[in-house]
Write a protein that holds these residues in place. Structure first.
Motif, short mmCIF file in Angstrom:
data_model
loop_
_atom_site.label_atom_id
_atom_site.label_comp_id
_atom_site.label_asym_id
_atom_site.label_seq_id
_atom_site.Cartn_x
_atom_site.Cartn_y
_atom_site.Cartn_z
N ARG A 1 49.25 46.63 50.15
CA ARG A 1 48.70 45.32 50.47
C ARG A 1 49.48 44.25 49.72
O ARG A 1 49.75 44.37 48.53
N THR A 2 49.81 43.17 50.41
CA THR A 2 50.65 42.13 49.85
C THR A 2 49.79 40.96 49.38
O THR A 2 48.95 40.47 50.11
N HIS A 3 50.03 40.50 48.15
CA HIS A 3 49.27 39.39 47.59
C HIS A 3 50.23 38.48 46.82
O HIS A 3 50.79 38.89 45.81
N GLY A 4 50.43 37.26 47.31
CA GLY A 4 51.25 36.30 46.59
C GLY A 4 52.67 36.75 46.33
O GLY A 4 53.25 36.48 45.28
N PRO B 1 40.62 46.93 45.17
CA PRO B 1 41.49 47.23 46.32
C PRO B 1 42.75 46.38 46.39
O PRO B 1 43.79 46.83 46.90
N SER B 2 42.69 45.15 45.87
CA SER B 2 43.86 44.27 45.94
C SER B 2 44.95 44.66 44.96
O SER B 2 46.03 44.06 44.95
N LYS B 3 44.67 45.67 44.11
CA LYS B 3 45.66 46.13 43.15
C LYS B 3 45.93 47.62 43.29
O LYS B 3 46.30 48.29 42.32
N CYS B 4 45.77 48.13 44.50
CA CYS B 4 45.92 49.57 44.72
C CYS B 4 46.95 49.90 45.80
O CYS B 4 47.15 49.13 46.74
N ILE B 5 47.56 51.06 45.63
CA ILE B 5 48.34 51.69 46.69
C ILE B 5 47.72 53.05 46.95
O ILE B 5 47.36 53.77 46.02
N LEU C 1 46.46 54.80 43.45
CA LEU C 1 47.03 54.28 42.21
C LEU C 1 46.60 52.82 42.06
O LEU C 1 46.83 52.00 42.96
N GLU C 2 45.95 52.52 40.95
CA GLU C 2 45.48 51.16 40.67
C GLU C 2 46.32 50.55 39.55
O GLU C 2 46.60 51.22 38.54
N PHE C 3 46.70 49.30 39.72
CA PHE C 3 47.55 48.61 38.75
C PHE C 3 46.76 47.57 37.96
O PHE C 3 45.73 47.08 38.40
N ASN C 4 47.28 47.24 36.79
CA ASN C 4 46.64 46.25 35.93
C ASN C 4 46.78 44.84 36.51
O ASN C 4 47.68 44.57 37.29
#
Length: 203
Positions: free
Chosen positions: A7-10, A144-148, A200-203
């Protein structure tokens, strides 16, 4: 066939800024007709910060049970490629039936959490969304906005050379909400599929 949802954000992918990738290892491995699994030695990684993908191809179509592979890390230095059946089981003379598996192991630096699991889906048990069928998997809460998310699978499909082969290869994965992972399957899928999913969730 692996599926990845990014998912692409900014201008970032899943919140990953520049320098978020520590290492990428890739290779092409040949799995011989008499092997269920193949272990591939890789350089040392932290499995809790990695995503694994695999793509498979062969010149022969005797079903996804031979040609579809799960891919996963069993240790910091070992990648395992795993299928449901081997051509040897069909005919001990199938020495020409090898499968090429292209794989990638990506290690990231800013990982908050990794969740991984397996699920076997019987077609008769899946839910109908109209345009597709699905199976929901409960996971621990993530953003969800920080996951792959990623998916590999192995299959019991054994027909080959007909539409069933293609239906069984039609799989997808989607993070429905912060606690639900949705595995998408074809409504025409008639065989049990064994999925290995990664979040995988990112900080």
């Amino acid at each position: 066939m692996p599926i990845i949802d990014i998912r692409t954000h900014g201008g970032k992918y899943a919140g990953i800024g520049a320098g978020g990738i520590k290492s990428i290892q890739r290779g092409l491995s040949i799995v011989s007709y008499d092997k269920y699994t193949l272990d591939v030695t890789i350089s040392n990684v932290d499995p809790n910060k990695c995503l694994v993908f695999a793509w498979c191809v062969t010149d022969y179509s005797y079903g996804q049970r031979y040609n579809a592979f799960q891919a996963y890390l069993t240790s910091a230095t070992n990648l395992r490629l795993d299928r449901h059946s081997r051509p040897y089981d069909q005919n001990t003379s199938y020495s020409w039936y090898n499968v090429a598996v292209s794989w990638i192991v990506i290690e990231f630096t800013n990982v908050k959490s990794k969740q991984e699991g397996t699920v076997s889906i019987v077609p008769s048990a899946i839910s109908d969304a109209g345009d597709y069928h699905y199976w929901n998997v409960s996971i621990s809460s993530v953003n969800p906005s920080k996951c792959i998310v990623a998916l590999t699978y192995k299959s019991t499909e054994q027909m080959g050379n007909d539409a069933s082969t293609y239906w069984s290869a039609m799989n997808g994965i989607y993070l429905l909400n912060n606690t639900t992972l949705q595995i998408l399957v074809s409504s025409s899928q008639n065989y049990t599929q064994h999925y290995r999913w990664q979040v995988l969730e990112f900080n």
